[in-house]
Motif scaffolding. Structure first.
Motif, PDB file in Angstrom:
ATOM      1  N   ASN A 108      -5.771  20.770 -10.187  1.00  0.00           N
ATOM      2  CA  ASN A 108      -5.394  21.841  -9.256  1.00  0.00           C
ATOM      3  C   ASN A 108      -5.008  21.555  -7.701  1.00  0.00           C
ATOM      4  OD1 ASN A 108      -5.060  24.401  -8.572  1.00  0.00           O
ATOM      5  ND2 ASN A 108      -7.078  25.071  -8.218  1.00  0.00           N
ATOM      6  N   MET A 109      -3.979  20.555  -7.666  1.00  0.00           N
ATOM      7  CA  MET A 109      -3.361  20.542  -6.338  1.00  0.00           C
ATOM      8  C   MET A 109      -1.913  21.262  -6.185  1.00  0.00           C
ATOM      9  SD  MET A 109      -4.497  16.830  -5.027  1.00  0.00           S
ATOM     10  CE  MET A 109      -4.100  16.954  -3.413  1.00  0.00           C
ATOM     11  N   ASN A 110      -1.839  21.294  -4.944  1.00  0.00           N
ATOM     12  CA  ASN A 110      -0.381  22.302  -4.578  1.00  0.00           C
ATOM     13  C   ASN A 110       0.149  21.433  -3.466  1.00  0.00           C
ATOM     14  OD1 ASN A 110       1.837  23.750  -4.442  1.00  0.00           O
ATOM     15  ND2 ASN A 110       0.496  25.653  -3.720  1.00  0.00           N
ATOM     16  N   PHE A 111       1.458  20.929  -3.758  1.00  0.00           N
ATOM     17  CA  PHE A 111       2.306  20.166  -2.631  1.00  0.00           C
ATOM     18  C   PHE A 111       3.270  21.210  -2.491  1.00  0.00           C
ATOM     19  CE2 PHE A 111      -0.465  16.645  -4.262  1.00  0.00           C
ATOM     20  CZ  PHE A 111      -0.326  15.749  -3.139  1.00  0.00           C
ATOM     21  N   THR A 112       3.438  21.553  -1.048  1.00  0.00           N
ATOM     22  CA  THR A 112       4.634  22.484  -0.900  1.00  0.00           C
ATOM     23  C   THR A 112       5.121  22.181   0.838  1.00  0.00           C
ATOM     24  OG1 THR A 112       5.465  24.800  -0.732  1.00  0.00           O
ATOM     25  CG2 THR A 112       3.389  24.199   0.021  1.00  0.00           C
TER      26      THR A 112
ATOM     27  N   GLY B  50      -1.239  10.793 -18.805  1.00  0.00           N
ATOM     28  CA  GLY B  50      -2.442  11.377 -18.676  1.00  0.00           C
ATOM     29  C   GLY B  50      -2.165  12.512 -17.980  1.00  0.00           C
ATOM     30  N   LEU B  51      -1.132  13.341 -17.962  1.00  0.00           N
ATOM     31  CA  LEU B  51      -0.868  14.319 -17.243  1.00  0.00           C
ATOM     32  C   LEU B  51      -0.455  15.732 -18.189  1.00  0.00           C
ATOM     33  CD1 LEU B  51       1.893  13.073 -14.753  1.00  0.00           C
ATOM     34  CD2 LEU B  51      -0.525  13.034 -14.606  1.00  0.00           C
ATOM     35  N   LYS B  52      -1.023  16.937 -17.712  1.00  0.00           N
ATOM     36  CA  LYS B  52      -0.960  18.066 -18.307  1.00  0.00           C
ATOM     37  C   LYS B  52      -0.811  19.000 -17.230  1.00  0.00           C
ATOM     38  CE  LYS B  52      -3.290  20.983 -21.700  1.00  0.00           C
ATOM     39  NZ  LYS B  52      -4.460  21.149 -22.717  1.00  0.00           N
ATOM     40  N   LYS B  53       0.133  19.934 -17.481  1.00  0.00           N
ATOM     41  CA  LYS B  53       0.345  21.189 -16.552  1.00  0.00           C
ATOM     42  C   LYS B  53       0.938  20.777 -15.158  1.00  0.00           C
ATOM     43  CE  LYS B  53      -3.112  24.047 -18.921  1.00  0.00           C
ATOM     44  NZ  LYS B  53      -2.249  25.384 -19.342  1.00  0.00           N
TER      45      LYS B  53
ATOM     46  N   PRO C  98       0.981  -1.297  -0.177  1.00  0.00           N
ATOM     47  CA  PRO C  98      -0.165  -0.029  -0.049  1.00  0.00           C
ATOM     48  C   PRO C  98       0.688   1.332   0.145  1.00  0.00           C
ATOM     49  CG  PRO C  98      -0.122  -1.097   2.153  1.00  0.00           C
ATOM     50  CD  PRO C  98       0.656  -2.107   1.254  1.00  0.00           C
ATOM     51  N   ALA C  99       0.231   2.346  -0.643  1.00  0.00           N
ATOM     52  CA  ALA C  99       1.064   3.648  -0.492  1.00  0.00           C
ATOM     53  C   ALA C  99       0.326   4.077   0.580  1.00  0.00           C
ATOM     54  CB  ALA C  99       0.341   4.752  -1.596  1.00  0.00           C
ATOM     55  N   THR C 100       1.080   5.004   1.034  1.00  0.00           N
ATOM     56  CA  THR C 100       1.061   5.788   2.526  1.00  0.00           C
ATOM     57  C   THR C 100      -0.344   6.847   2.384  1.00  0.00           C
ATOM     58  OG1 THR C 100       3.241   5.630   3.329  1.00  0.00           O
ATOM     59  CG2 THR C 100       1.700   7.541   4.059  1.00  0.00           C
ATOM     60  N   MET C 101      -0.518   7.650   1.349  1.00  0.00           N
ATOM     61  CA  MET C 101      -1.561   8.413   1.151  1.00  0.00           C
ATOM     62  C   MET C 101      -1.958   8.642  -0.246  1.00  0.00           C
ATOM     63  SD  MET C 101      -2.081  12.405   3.040  1.00  0.00           S
ATOM     64  CE  MET C 101      -2.423  11.894   4.564  1.00  0.00           C
ATOM     65  N   GLY C 102      -3.377   8.424  -0.410  1.00  0.00           N
ATOM     66  CA  GLY C 102      -3.562   8.659  -1.884  1.00  0.00           C
ATOM     67  C   GLY C 102      -4.961   9.651  -1.886  1.00  0.00           C
ATOM     68  N   PHE C 103      -4.823  10.097  -3.180  1.00  0.00           N
ATOM     69  CA  PHE C 103      -5.624  11.270  -3.530  1.00  0.00           C
ATOM     70  C   PHE C 103      -6.643  10.914  -4.672  1.00  0.00           C
ATOM     71  CE2 PHE C 103      -2.352  13.043  -1.042  1.00  0.00           C
ATOM     72  CZ  PHE C 103      -3.258  13.690  -0.093  1.00  0.00           C
ATOM     73  N   GLY C 104      -7.752  10.493  -4.705  1.00  0.00           N
ATOM     74  CA  GLY C 104      -8.375  10.177  -5.993  1.00  0.00           C
ATOM     75  C   GLY C 104      -9.649  11.160  -6.108  1.00  0.00           C
ATOM     76  N   PHE C 105      -9.426  11.938  -7.347  1.00  0.00           N
ATOM     77  CA  PHE C 105     -10.704  12.622  -7.727  1.00  0.00           C
ATOM     78  C   PHE C 105     -10.557  13.948  -6.806  1.00  0.00           C
ATOM     79  CE2 PHE C 105     -11.250   8.716  -9.495  1.00  0.00           C
ATOM     80  CZ  PHE C 105     -11.191   8.956 -10.929  1.00  0.00           C
ATOM     81  N   VAL C 106      -9.670  14.304  -6.407  1.00  0.00           N
ATOM     82  CA  VAL C 106      -9.346  15.297  -5.313  1.00  0.00           C
ATOM     83  C   VAL C 106      -9.102  16.709  -6.196  1.00  0.00           C
ATOM     84  CG1 VAL C 106      -8.218  16.511  -3.306  1.00  0.00           C
ATOM     85  CG2 VAL C 106      -8.623  13.937  -3.372  1.00  0.00           C
ATOM     86  N   THR C 107     -10.081  17.919  -5.755  1.00  0.00           N
ATOM     87  CA  THR C 107      -9.660  19.086  -6.522  1.00  0.00           C
ATOM     88  C   THR C 107      -9.411  20.491  -5.821  1.00  0.00           C
ATOM     89  OG1 THR C 107     -12.055  19.292  -6.712  1.00  0.00           O
ATOM     90  CG2 THR C 107     -11.014  18.202  -8.747  1.00  0.00           C
ATOM     91  N   ASN C 108      -8.905  21.089  -6.447  1.00  0.00           N
ATOM     92  CA  ASN C 108      -8.551  22.732  -5.708  1.00  0.00           C
ATOM     93  C   ASN C 108      -8.066  22.515  -4.154  1.00  0.00           C
ATOM     94  OD1 ASN C 108      -9.816  24.145  -7.948  1.00  0.00           O
ATOM     95  ND2 ASN C 108     -11.492  23.275  -7.298  1.00  0.00           N
TER      96      ASN C 108
ATOM     97  N   ARG D 137      -3.087  10.661 -14.484  1.00  0.00           N
ATOM     98  CA  ARG D 137      -4.187  11.158 -15.232  1.00  0.00           C
ATOM     99  C   ARG D 137      -4.586  12.521 -14.438  1.00  0.00           C
ATOM    100  NH1 ARG D 137      -7.369   6.010 -18.001  1.00  0.00           N
ATOM    101  NH2 ARG D 137      -5.708   5.500 -19.119  1.00  0.00           N
ATOM    102  N   SER D 138      -3.789  13.457 -14.273  1.00  0.00           N
ATOM    103  CA  SER D 138      -4.171  14.317 -13.332  1.00  0.00           C
ATOM    104  C   SER D 138      -3.596  15.859 -14.210  1.00  0.00           C
ATOM    105  CB  SER D 138      -3.442  14.294 -12.168  1.00  0.00           C
ATOM    106  OG  SER D 138      -4.047  13.265 -11.281  1.00  0.00           O
ATOM    107  N   THR D 139      -4.241  16.956 -13.706  1.00  0.00           N
ATOM    108  CA  THR D 139      -3.933  18.444 -14.410  1.00  0.00           C
ATOM    109  C   THR D 139      -3.528  19.444 -13.294  1.00  0.00           C
ATOM    110  OG1 THR D 139      -6.222  18.825 -14.512  1.00  0.00           O
ATOM    111  CG2 THR D 139      -5.112  17.785 -16.295  1.00  0.00           C
ATOM    112  N   ARG D 140      -2.889  20.408 -13.776  1.00  0.00           N
ATOM    113  CA  ARG D 140      -2.532  21.538 -12.704  1.00  0.00           C
ATOM    114  C   ARG D 140      -2.120  21.055 -11.411  1.00  0.00           C
ATOM    115  NH1 ARG D 140      -7.180  25.498 -12.758  1.00  0.00           N
ATOM    116  NH2 ARG D 140      -8.612  23.574 -12.509  1.00  0.00           N
TER     117      ARG D 140
END
Length: 403
Positions: free
Chosen positions: A187-191, A234-237, A154-164, A211-214
């Protein structure tokens, strides 16, 4: 008399404090959902999954700014999915605490993700907390390289169809597999993320995106046993900046071309990043297979390499576990810029552009490349190796350009 006055003063201060907090909450429509109020115990042993779920579910119903609050302490947590959509914005705040994954074999061979967020808009994960995947207990079971019937850890933390949404000031250590995995996100920001696992830990990618964008990743330190950042189909930006990578396998696009339903990868920027002792630097890898695909509009700029195995590499004959197909890759790679690279290579070949004979790489630009051998004092020099790659070069070229 003095005691009575002091008591009255303390009560008045407490009353005013509560009033101020309530006023702030009312003004901003914020409400805190403390997991301890739902039965969570920070003893690093008891399973707190149900308490966390109850807090999340109540918070998800709040028509405002909901905060799932995890106070300081160590909380054992089993596999859990925090589901949306929610009625307001959500924050998952690990306030200087530790979330610890189970270490027993039964728990980690039956799931793909330890902590999962799905279908959530306006999510924040933060709080200076730590995610402890307890990966050392699971790594011996990673036998996928020789067992076709293996179960992925298993991955530690997953984000599926999470936005903004945003993830910041979080540390992930010793994941069983990938630390953070994203799929179908926008539109997700990791910092200010800190990711660490031993350099020999198997498949512990830092951040894996499909398969994610921005998506933005910035101001972070990633040291793993696999790719620091893995960019799938499936990636863009995608924007990666001010990341320190090492140990690990660098920042990779791919592998691509293994399956016939993969989408394009385009508009990728990697800027102001440093690679420390990684096996690879910036890498694009595609399988030798008959499946079509496209990778385009990539920009790598202002990159520092310190003792990196293969600083710049395109490998269109990717084959980690031979034997593999000898069919030329049909992934078209084009419009790739490498600008302002500086640093040392631990191998003789610092630039490898091994492209497909059926779909040659096109419009490659090399500008101001200054790479030298880690053992340059002994007289060693680095070289370039290119096949089926076409482009132009500008400015300093060390090693000498193939173009």
């Amino acid at each position: 008399m003095g005691f009575k006055h002091e008591f009255v003063r303390v009560c008045l201060v407490m009353f005013l404090l509560v009033w101020v907090i309530e006023a702030i909450e009312a003004e901003d429509n914020i409400r805190f959902f403390n997991v301890k109020d739902y039965g969570a115990v920070a003893d690093s042993r008891n399973d707190n999954t149900q308490a966390f779920l109850k807090a999340w579910n109540e918070a998800c119903k709040w028509e405002g700014r909901a905060r799932v609050w995890i106070p300081k302490g160590t909380y054992m947590l089993n596999t859990v999915t925090f589901q949306g959509p929610c009625k307001g914005s959500m924050a998952f705040v690990i306030k200087n605490g530790v979330l610890k994954a189970p270490a027993d074999k039964k728990s980690f061979l039956s799931t793909e993700t330890w902590i999962n967020f799905q279908y959530v808009d306006q999510l924040t994960v933060a709080g200076d907390g730590t995610l402890d995947g307890q990966g050392a207990a699971a790594w011996p079971y990673n036998d996928c390289s020789k067992n076709p019937d293996c179960h992925s850890l298993p991955a530690t933390m997953g984000f599926g169809f999470v936005t903004n949404s945003q993830v910041h000031h979080v540390r992930s250590i010793n994941s069983k597999n990938t630390h953070f995995v994203l799929y179908g996100c926008d539109n997700m920001n990791f910092t200010k993320i800190r990711i660490s696992a031993p350099g020999d830990s198997p498949n512990t990618d830092g951040i894996k995106i499909g398969r994610s964008t921005r998506i933005k990743i910035s101001n972070s330190v990633i040291g793993t046993g696999d790719d620091c950042v893995a960019l799938l189909s499936g990636l863009k930006k995608i924007d990666i900046s001010q990341v320190v990578c090492g140990p690990g396998h660098g920042i990779s696009i791919g592998s691509l071309g293994k399956y016939d339903d993969e989408d394009e990868v385009e508009e990728i920027s990697v800027k102001n990043c440093t690679f420390e002792g990684t096996s690879d630097g910036v890498r694009i890898k595609t399988w030798a297979s008959g499946f079509d695909g496209k990778v385009s509009n990539l920009k790598y700029e202002d990159i520092v390499m310190n003792n990196v195995g293969k600083p710049i590499i395109i490998d269109q004959e990717y084959c980690p576990h031979p034997p593999c197909s000898q069919t030329p890759s049909k992934i078209q790679i084009s419009d790739v810029t490498y600008k302002n690279f500086r640093g040392s290579s631990s191998s003789d070949v610092a630039v490898t552009l091994n492209c497909s004979p059926s779909k040659p790489c096109s419009d490659i630009r090399m500008e101001n490349i200054d790479l030298w051998h880690q053992n340059s004092g002994s007289g060693k020099r680095v070289t370039s190796s290119c096949s089926n790659a076409y482009g132009v070069s500008y400015g300093k070229q060390s090693p000498p350009s193939c173009f």
